[in-house]
Design a protein around this motif. Structure first.
Motif, mmCIF file in Angstrom:
data_model
loop_
_atom_site.group_PDB
_atom_site.id
_atom_site.type_symbol
_atom_site.label_atom_id
_atom_site.label_comp_id
_atom_site.label_asym_id
_atom_site.label_seq_id
_atom_site.Cartn_x
_atom_site.Cartn_y
_atom_site.Cartn_z
ATOM 1 N N PRO A 149 20.924 34.741 38.252
ATOM 2 C CA PRO A 149 21.488 34.010 37.115
ATOM 3 C C PRO A 149 22.937 34.451 36.872
ATOM 4 O O PRO A 149 23.197 35.408 36.157
ATOM 5 N N MET A 150 23.875 33.759 37.524
ATOM 6 C CA MET A 150 25.282 34.145 37.466
ATOM 7 C C MET A 150 26.082 33.130 36.664
ATOM 8 O O MET A 150 25.761 31.945 36.655
ATOM 9 N N THR A 151 27.128 33.634 36.033
ATOM 10 C CA THR A 151 28.052 32.766 35.321
ATOM 11 C C THR A 151 29.469 33.212 35.645
ATOM 12 O O THR A 151 29.743 34.414 35.774
ATOM 13 N N GLU A 152 30.361 32.243 35.800
ATOM 14 C CA GLU A 152 31.753 32.572 36.100
ATOM 15 C C GLU A 152 32.464 32.976 34.812
ATOM 16 O O GLU A 152 32.301 32.342 33.768
ATOM 17 N N VAL A 153 33.260 34.018 34.911
ATOM 18 C CA VAL A 153 34.020 34.512 33.766
ATOM 19 C C VAL A 153 35.335 33.746 33.705
ATOM 20 O O VAL A 153 36.051 33.654 34.695
ATOM 21 N N VAL A 154 35.619 33.181 32.543
ATOM 22 C CA VAL A 154 36.878 32.467 32.333
ATOM 23 C C VAL A 154 37.500 32.979 31.043
ATOM 24 O O VAL A 154 36.819 33.511 30.177
ATOM 25 N N GLY A 155 38.782 32.801 30.923
ATOM 26 C CA GLY A 155 39.493 33.270 29.732
ATOM 27 C C GLY A 155 40.107 34.631 29.992
ATOM 28 O O GLY A 155 39.463 35.518 30.558
ATOM 29 N N LEU A 203 38.150 38.024 31.182
ATOM 30 C CA LEU A 203 38.441 38.572 32.503
ATOM 31 C C LEU A 203 38.871 40.026 32.426
ATOM 32 O O LEU A 203 38.474 40.850 33.255
ATOM 33 N N GLN A 204 39.682 40.361 31.433
ATOM 34 C CA GLN A 204 40.116 41.752 31.260
ATOM 35 C C GLN A 204 38.923 42.658 30.976
ATOM 36 O O GLN A 204 38.813 43.758 31.529
ATOM 37 N N GLU A 205 38.004 42.200 30.129
ATOM 38 C CA GLU A 205 36.805 42.988 29.825
ATOM 39 C C GLU A 205 35.904 43.123 31.051
ATOM 40 O O GLU A 205 35.357 44.191 31.319
ATOM 41 N N ALA A 206 35.754 42.037 31.793
ATOM 42 C CA ALA A 206 34.853 42.042 32.949
ATOM 43 C C ALA A 206 35.395 42.879 34.102
ATOM 44 O O ALA A 206 34.629 43.303 34.962
ATOM 45 N N ALA A 211 37.268 45.769 33.740
ATOM 46 C CA ALA A 211 37.653 47.109 33.282
ATOM 47 C C ALA A 211 36.904 48.115 34.169
ATOM 48 O O ALA A 211 35.827 48.586 33.828
ATOM 49 N N TRP A 212 37.479 48.374 35.338
ATOM 50 C CA TRP A 212 36.819 49.215 36.334
ATOM 51 C C TRP A 212 36.840 50.686 35.934
ATOM 52 O O TRP A 212 37.672 51.114 35.149
ATOM 53 N N SER A 213 35.965 51.442 36.538
ATOM 54 C CA SER A 213 35.984 52.887 36.321
ATOM 55 C C SER A 213 37.173 53.480 37.074
ATOM 56 O O SER A 213 37.833 52.808 37.869
ATOM 57 N N GLN A 214 37.414 54.739 36.854
ATOM 58 C CA GLN A 214 38.516 55.419 37.535
ATOM 59 C C GLN A 214 38.238 55.592 39.024
ATOM 60 O O GLN A 214 39.130 55.917 39.792
ATOM 61 N N GLN A 215 36.997 55.362 39.453
ATOM 62 C CA GLN A 215 36.629 55.532 40.854
ATOM 63 C C GLN A 215 37.000 54.331 41.720
ATOM 64 O O GLN A 215 36.881 54.390 42.936
ATOM 65 N N ARG A 216 37.415 53.236 41.124
ATOM 66 C CA ARG A 216 37.702 52.008 41.878
ATOM 67 C C ARG A 216 38.714 52.286 42.991
ATOM 68 O O ARG A 216 39.823 52.740 42.742
ATOM 69 N N PRO A 217 38.324 52.002 44.241
ATOM 70 C CA PRO A 217 39.250 52.218 45.359
ATOM 71 C C PRO A 217 40.416 51.232 45.329
ATOM 72 O O PRO A 217 40.281 50.113 44.827
ATOM 73 N N ASP A 218 41.536 51.619 45.899
ATOM 74 C CA ASP A 218 42.734 50.763 45.926
ATOM 75 C C ASP A 218 42.503 49.450 46.659
ATOM 76 O O ASP A 218 43.131 48.451 46.347
ATOM 77 N N TRP A 219 41.620 49.441 47.655
ATOM 78 C CA TRP A 219 41.378 48.232 48.445
ATOM 79 C C TRP A 219 40.497 47.217 47.717
ATOM 80 O O TRP A 219 40.398 46.077 48.140
ATOM 81 N N PHE A 220 39.863 47.617 46.621
ATOM 82 C CA PHE A 220 38.929 46.720 45.935
ATOM 83 C C PHE A 220 39.695 45.730 45.060
ATOM 84 O O PHE A 220 40.318 46.116 44.070
ATOM 85 N N ALA A 221 39.640 44.441 45.430
ATOM 86 C CA ALA A 221 40.280 43.359 44.670
ATOM 87 C C ALA A 221 41.703 43.751 44.242
ATOM 88 O O ALA A 221 41.997 43.834 43.057
ATOM 89 N N PRO A 222 42.585 43.968 45.224
ATOM 90 C CA PRO A 222 43.920 44.473 44.906
ATOM 91 C C PRO A 222 44.897 43.434 44.345
ATOM 92 O O PRO A 222 45.924 43.802 43.794
ATOM 93 N N LYS A 223 44.565 42.159 44.467
ATOM 94 C CA LYS A 223 45.461 41.100 43.993
ATOM 95 C C LYS A 223 45.315 40.928 42.476
ATOM 96 O O LYS A 223 44.345 41.397 41.885
ATOM 97 N N PRO A 224 46.241 40.208 41.845
ATOM 98 C CA PRO A 224 46.067 39.888 40.424
ATOM 99 C C PRO A 224 44.731 39.162 40.213
ATOM 100 O O PRO A 224 44.306 38.366 41.051
ATOM 101 N N ILE A 225 44.075 39.429 39.125
ATOM 102 C CA ILE A 225 42.714 38.946 38.878
ATOM 103 C C ILE A 225 42.621 37.418 38.920
ATOM 104 O O ILE A 225 41.565 36.877 39.264
ATOM 105 N N ALA A 226 43.697 36.716 38.625
ATOM 106 C CA ALA A 226 43.685 35.244 38.663
ATOM 107 C C ALA A 226 43.443 34.715 40.078
ATOM 108 O O ALA A 226 43.093 33.544 40.246
ATOM 109 N N GLN A 227 43.595 35.564 41.084
ATOM 110 C CA GLN A 227 43.399 35.129 42.465
ATOM 111 C C GLN A 227 41.948 35.277 42.929
ATOM 112 O O GLN A 227 41.646 35.125 44.108
ATOM 113 N N TYR A 228 41.059 35.561 41.966
ATOM 114 C CA TYR A 228 39.637 35.707 42.269
ATOM 115 C C TYR A 228 38.800 34.873 41.309
ATOM 116 O O TYR A 228 39.175 34.688 40.151
ATOM 117 N N GLN A 229 37.666 34.393 41.801
ATOM 118 C CA GLN A 229 36.616 33.919 40.907
ATOM 119 C C GLN A 229 35.838 35.183 40.529
ATOM 120 O O GLN A 229 35.518 35.992 41.404
#
Length: 142
Positions: free
Chosen positions: A79-85, A89-92, A94-112
């Motif tokens: 049961p998935m829903t796309e995050v918009v707004g 998006l900023q809340e969704a 908010a990664w932990s400090q462990q997030r690797p540099d390679w993980f979704a490195p582009k601006p968030i608008a470039q991802y669903q």
């Protein structure tokens, strides 16, 4: 004798599973999903951490090359829903400090960005790169 029993109990409770941090380890798919990786799926990067605590505490980040069937199954079998707004998006993301540099490195608008629609407190995230179709998945349970 009693302290020895307590020590043994603690060792057994905390030492019965593999714990640690694994970066780009071939076994991370199985650690994350608890099944063998299908041969037609290519993992570009992965990072997995598991606590030595006796409860199941973990965090992971994984990048999978574009795979239409996996994407379809993730979006239709859960049961998935796309995050918009912008705020959402900023809340969704908010990664932990462990997030690797390679993980979704582009601006968030470039991802669903997708989250579970029936588990608002879940930290599971699916990001789909709008240009390449690569899948970025993350989750944690602390």
């Amino acid at each position: 004798m009693r302290p020895l029993i307590v020590i043994l109990a603690v060792v057994l409770l905390t030492g019965c599973h593999e714990s640690g941090t694994w970066n780009d380890d071939a076994r991370n798919w199985k650690r994350i999903f608890r099944v063998a990786k299908p041969d037609d799926i290519t993992v570009t990067h992965s990072w997995f951490w598991r606590s030595p605590h006796f409860t199941y505490e973990y965090e992971y980040y994984i990048q999978v090359q574009k795979h239409a069937d996996l994407e379809k199954r993730l979006l239709t079998m859960n049961p998935m829903t796309e995050v918009v707004g912008e705020k959402e998006l900023q809340e969704a993301t908010a990664w932990s400090q462990q997030r690797p540099d390679w993980f979704a490195p582009k601006p968030i608008a470039q991802y669903q960005v997708w989250v579970y629609s029936n588990a608002p407190n879940s930290d599971f995230r699916l990001l789909i790169d709008r240009e390449t179709g690569d899948l970025f998945l993350s989750d944690r349970q602390l």
